[in-house]
Design a protein around this motif. Structure first.
Motif, mmCIF file in Angstrom:
data_model
loop_
_atom_site.group_PDB
_atom_site.id
_atom_site.type_symbol
_atom_site.label_atom_id
_atom_site.label_comp_id
_atom_site.label_asym_id
_atom_site.label_seq_id
_atom_site.Cartn_x
_atom_site.Cartn_y
_atom_site.Cartn_z
ATOM 1 N N SER A 141 12.021 10.646 -15.447
ATOM 2 C CA SER A 141 11.757 9.563 -14.498
ATOM 3 C C SER A 141 12.181 10.020 -13.113
ATOM 4 C CB SER A 141 12.511 8.287 -14.896
ATOM 5 O OG SER A 141 13.896 8.525 -14.911
ATOM 6 N N ILE A 142 11.604 9.361 -12.084
ATOM 7 C CA ILE A 142 11.947 9.630 -10.687
ATOM 8 C C ILE A 142 12.049 8.282 -9.972
ATOM 9 C CG2 ILE A 142 11.364 10.874 -8.570
ATOM 10 C CD1 ILE A 142 9.512 12.631 -10.148
ATOM 11 N N TYR A 143 13.028 8.177 -9.107
ATOM 12 C CA TYR A 143 13.041 7.001 -8.236
ATOM 13 C C TYR A 143 13.497 7.408 -6.846
ATOM 14 C CZ TYR A 143 18.098 6.621 -9.208
ATOM 15 O OH TYR A 143 19.443 6.846 -9.336
ATOM 16 N N LEU A 144 13.051 6.591 -5.860
ATOM 17 C CA LEU A 144 13.322 6.834 -4.454
ATOM 18 C C LEU A 144 14.266 5.756 -3.932
ATOM 19 C CD1 LEU A 144 9.642 7.488 -3.315
ATOM 20 C CD2 LEU A 144 11.254 9.154 -4.221
ATOM 21 N N VAL A 145 15.190 6.149 -3.057
ATOM 22 C CA VAL A 145 16.118 5.194 -2.452
ATOM 23 C C VAL A 145 15.978 5.304 -0.937
ATOM 24 C CG1 VAL A 145 18.506 4.466 -2.221
ATOM 25 C CG2 VAL A 145 17.727 5.457 -4.366
ATOM 26 N N ARG A 146 15.646 4.165 -0.307
ATOM 27 C CA ARG A 146 15.512 4.144 1.152
ATOM 28 C C ARG A 146 16.774 3.533 1.757
ATOM 29 N NH1 ARG A 146 10.139 1.815 2.385
ATOM 30 N NH2 ARG A 146 11.106 -0.188 1.897
ATOM 31 N N TYR A 157 0.832 -1.201 0.000
ATOM 32 C CA TYR A 157 0.000 0.000 0.000
ATOM 33 C C TYR A 157 0.878 1.268 0.000
ATOM 34 C CZ TYR A 157 -3.255 3.578 1.568
ATOM 35 O OH TYR A 157 -3.971 4.726 1.673
ATOM 36 N N ILE A 158 1.896 1.278 0.834
ATOM 37 C CA ILE A 158 2.793 2.440 0.896
ATOM 38 C C ILE A 158 3.505 2.630 -0.434
ATOM 39 C CG2 ILE A 158 4.911 3.313 1.984
ATOM 40 C CD1 ILE A 158 3.980 2.084 4.584
ATOM 41 N N ASN A 159 3.920 1.516 -1.044
ATOM 42 C CA ASN A 159 4.635 1.606 -2.328
ATOM 43 C C ASN A 159 3.723 2.152 -3.425
ATOM 44 O OD1 ASN A 159 6.806 0.585 -1.010
ATOM 45 N ND2 ASN A 159 6.605 -1.500 -1.833
ATOM 46 N N GLY A 197 21.510 -3.245 -4.904
ATOM 47 C CA GLY A 197 22.462 -4.180 -5.490
ATOM 48 C C GLY A 197 22.097 -4.626 -6.887
ATOM 49 N N SER A 198 20.819 -4.646 -7.213
ATOM 50 C CA SER A 198 20.397 -5.123 -8.533
ATOM 51 C C SER A 198 19.831 -4.014 -9.409
ATOM 52 C CB SER A 198 19.329 -6.216 -8.359
ATOM 53 O OG SER A 198 18.202 -5.698 -7.655
ATOM 54 N N TYR A 199 19.782 -2.805 -8.900
ATOM 55 C CA TYR A 199 19.193 -1.714 -9.677
ATOM 56 C C TYR A 199 20.204 -1.226 -10.730
ATOM 57 C CZ TYR A 199 16.236 2.317 -10.622
ATOM 58 O OH TYR A 199 15.427 3.238 -11.201
ATOM 59 N N THR A 221 9.332 0.727 -11.879
ATOM 60 C CA THR A 221 9.888 -0.529 -11.398
ATOM 61 C C THR A 221 10.324 -0.367 -9.960
ATOM 62 O OG1 THR A 221 11.551 -2.214 -11.806
ATOM 63 C CG2 THR A 221 12.224 0.057 -12.132
ATOM 64 N N ASN A 222 10.745 -1.485 -9.364
ATOM 65 C CA ASN A 222 11.279 -1.468 -8.011
ATOM 66 C C ASN A 222 12.344 -2.547 -7.895
ATOM 67 O OD1 ASN A 222 9.129 -3.462 -8.174
ATOM 68 N ND2 ASN A 222 9.437 -3.778 -5.998
ATOM 69 N N ALA A 223 13.322 -2.321 -7.004
ATOM 70 C CA ALA A 223 14.403 -3.279 -6.812
ATOM 71 C C ALA A 223 15.206 -2.828 -5.602
ATOM 72 C CB ALA A 223 15.307 -3.335 -8.060
#
Length: 749
Positions: free
Chosen positions: A110-115, A89-91, A131-133, A126-128
């Motif tokens: 594009s935008i991506y978030l890193v936690r 749900y949060i994702n 190490g694999s991104y 996408t999500n990953a």
């Protein structure tokens, strides 16, 4: 006869008339060409500036939007606060927010978030995990730095099957200001930025290009701009990118330049034709001139050989006699005014020298060569370097010699510099720029490039050795950086003056290169302030180890790279602290310090020329007062107790439980009373003294061991590394890890 003479005169002046008319046209087209060139240049400047403003405005809007969303967006904050990537749900909420941002701002690709907590990466597609991104290297590189920034051009690959895309990225930490939960990466396509500027110019005539700070092309055409074409460039204060624009084929400007060249050739041809015609007319009209000369045959000149004119078959004898008479008068005039002429040349030479080193001239290399021929100066070569030869201990020099002797010694020194340079086949030009400084323009050419590293030190060593042996004083040489343009001589002069500012640390009677001087950090100055406080504290507590700490501090100063001004500021800070401590004791001791000892030390600082001199004279005064201070301190109640407490702190500083309460239990006194006694005897709070001891040991462990910050924190009395970092940054001005890196970088060059 009249008509013939009229025609001769007319033909004689006709070429001059044609030349004048030709040059009028020449000047007109030259002005027209220059005006066209300036207008094209202004248009290019406006185009570059407008393109830069449009792109910067768009990027600032995106940056501000990201900051606001990182503060206000609940879905983004929930994502960074989550413990794992399993909460769908949060994702989903976070992905929806990312898509909203992309839809609202078309420039965003594009935008991506890193936690940071689990290394989870979430983008709009996408999500990953890190190490694999595909963008792992970029994340790891910018995860270290928490400073928000726009990167240069790079290839971003979200899906391997699609391939990479040229983008520029914005990196923002989350949450805002703390930046400790994660990072937001916004990618803007280079093609999108290009579309912003496409409608601003005609691509067939001109171009716009944008390059990042490393020189990589972001968008636009990679045009090969010749030196003769118009081109303008601006650098953005926001992103550091460079925007340039220019003409592709030259167009109208090239046409004007061709007309200019055409008229220039025509002008040269007309000059040549006029010159040939003048020769012809002169030869044809020689006879009338001879007749004019015959009319003066009965005239007698009051010069040597004038009597030979009447019988001489040479019709130019009269002219020769007259010319001899003029030469005789000229010689007499020259002898009369030769001294003033030489003085004018000397003033002109000094004025030109000062203009060059102060950067107040736009003289070209050719103009300098012409001026050098007139003033009898060395002909300039391809490269230049400024040297400043400074008299060491100039105050003592002035006291030792009279004004006339000083001028004589300076004259000898300058001649010695020139003679040694001549023997070493070195070209230089020297002038006194101040009473104690001889500035030298050191010329360097390609033929001396291989031995350049040896020529300058050898020249400096010979000059210093001769001066010390024969003139009985020493000089220090400051060497500026090497420059290739005349206009940069002032830059080399400033760097040479800057090198001499380190003379008090590096020592006198030596060559100091600007290339060998590295700027010191504030953290190093803060460290010396801490050492001063430690010395004063030990001095007030009557600890005989203050002399050892004093000597160790001066040894540390010799190994540091501080300017003369910074050294004198530290000495003044030391004297200020001594006076402050003495003001709390006996009034007679403080009166002797303030009225006798302090003025002497202040005058010594004003004329101090070496670190060793400062060390000896300050120590003599402090030692002479030590016994008086000791007698006063021994008479005060609880002095021995406070010394014992200080000794206990220096031995047991690694105990995290060390506090006023623990000391109260040990010595059977109220903690508040111990605090009051400690402040009264040492002039320093208990907690400040404890922090000072711990920071001194922490600096030692950072520089001498490879232990981690956590290990060092535990060894100096802190349970957590964050506690050490907070106190260290407040005292030293920088974090422990950064302090260690700076010192290692400085040590390794």
């Amino acid at each position: 006869m009249r008509k013939s003479w009229f025609k001769r005169l007319l033909l004689s002046y006709m070429p001059v008339f044609m030349i004048v008319i030709t040059f009028i046209f020449f000047v007109f087209f030259q002005m027209f060409s220059e005006q066209s060139r300036r207008e094209a240049l202004n248009a290019n400047k406006t185009l570059s500036l407008q393109a830069m403003r449009i792109v910067d405005t768009s990027l600032k809007v995106i940056d501000n939007m990201i900051v606001l969303e990182s503060i206000n967006s609940e879905s983004l904050n929930n994502f960074f606060k989550a413990n794992s990537g399993s909460d769908a749900y949060i994702n989903i909420r976070a992905v929806q927010k990312l898509k909203e941002l992309i839809n609202y701002y078309p420039l965003i690709d594009s935008i991506y978030l890193v936690r940071y907590s689990d290394g989870y990466v979430l983008s709009d597609a996408t999500n990953a995990y890190i190490g694999s991104y595909p963008d792992r290297k970029f994340i790891e590189e910018y995860q270290v730095s928490k400073t928000p920034k726009w990167t240069g051009g790079r290839s971003f690959e979200q899906f391997k099957m699609i391939g990479g895309k040229q983008v520029a990225s914005l990196v923002r930490g989350s949450p805002y200001m703390k930046n400790n939960l994660g990072m937001i990466v916004v990618n803007v396509s280079a093609d999108s930025l290009k579309k912003l500027t496409e409608n601003m110019y005609e691509s067939k005539v001109s171009f716009i290009q944008a390059k990042d700070a490393s020189g990589q092309l972001l968008f636009g055409s990679e045009a090969k701009v010749k030196e003769s074409e118009l081109f303008s460039e601006y650098t953005s204060d926001y992103t550091g990118w460079k925007y340039g624009s220019g003409l592709i084929n030259g167009g109208y400007v090239n046409t004007i330049s061709e007309l200019y060249n055409l008229w220039f050739v025509i002008g040269l041809l007309m000059i040549a034709a006029g010159f040939i015609w003048m020769i012809y007319v002169t030869r044809r009209n020689a006879r009338p001139i001879e007749r004019i000369a015959e009319r003066f045959s009965d005239y007698s000149l009051p010069v040597r050989g004038a009597g030979l004119w009447k019988g001489s078959p040479d019709e130019f004898a009269f002219i020769e006699s007259a010319f001899d008479h003029i030469l005789e008068q000229s010689r007499q005039y020259q002898e009369k005014y030769q001294e003033k002429y030489q003085e004018d040349l000397h003033l002109r030479t000094r004025y030109l020298f000062h203009q060059l080193i102060e950067g107040q001239t736009d003289m070209s290399l050719e103009e300098w060569q012409e001026e050098a021929a007139i003033l009898n100066l060395p002909e300039p070569l391809d490269r230049f370097r400024l040297l400043i030869i400074e008299l060491d201990n100039y105050g003592e020099f002035c006291r030792k010699y009279t004004a006339s002797d000083q001028n004589l010694l300076k004259f000898v020194l300058r001649n010695v510099v020139n003679e040694i340079a001549m023997k070493e086949s070195i070209r230089l030009w020297s002038e006194w720029t101040s009473p104690s400084c001889l500035a030298v323009i050191y010329f360097e050419g390609d033929e001396t490039e291989e031995r350049e590293g040896e020529a300058l030190p050898r020249f400096g060593a010979k000059m210093r050795g001769w001066t010390e042996q024969n003139l009985k004083f020493t000089v220090t040489i400051g060497s500026g950086e090497e420059v290739y343009r005349i206009q940069d001589l002032s830059k080399s002069y400033k760097s040479a003056a800057q090198a001499l500012k380190y003379k008090i640390v590096l020592g006198e009677n030596r060559l100091i290169r600007s290339e060998d001087i590295a700027g010191t950090s504030h953290a190093e100055v803060y460290a010396h302030l801490g050492e001063i406080s430690s010395i004063i504290q030990s001095y007030r507590m009557l600890n005989i180890g203050w002399e050892e700490a004093y000597e160790a501090w001066f040894a540390q100063l010799k190994g540091s790279l501080l300017t003369n001004e910074e050294i004198f500021n530290l000495m003044n800070y030391l004297l200020y602290n001594v006076g402050r401590e003495l003001s709390d004791m006996n009034k007679d001791v403080y009166r002797e310090w303030s009225q006798v000892r302090l003025p002497l030390l202040t005058e010594m600082l004003d004329h101090g020329s070496s670190l060793e001199q400062l060390r000896i004279e300050i120590k003599q005064v402090m030692t002479s007062l030590f016994e008086s201070v000791g007698q006063l301190q021994e008479g005060r109640q609880y002095a021995a107790l406070i010394r014992e407490i200080c000794k206990l702190i220096e031995q047991d500083y690694a105990n995290p439980d060390l506090s006023l309460e623990m000391l109260g239990d040990r010595f059977q006194l109220n903690p508040k009373y111990i605090s009051k006694l400690f402040k009264g005897h040492t002039g320093q709070r208990f907690v400040d003294f404890l922090i000072q001891v711990r920071m001194r040991e922490a600096v030692k462990l950072l520089l001498e061991t490879d232990a981690s910050v956590q290990e060092i924190a535990e060894r100096v009395g802190y349970t957590h590394a964050i506690s050490l970092t907070r106190v260290f940054k407040r005292i030293m001005g920088t974090a422990p890890g950064e302090y260690r890196s700076n010192q290692l970088r400085k040590t390794n060059g």
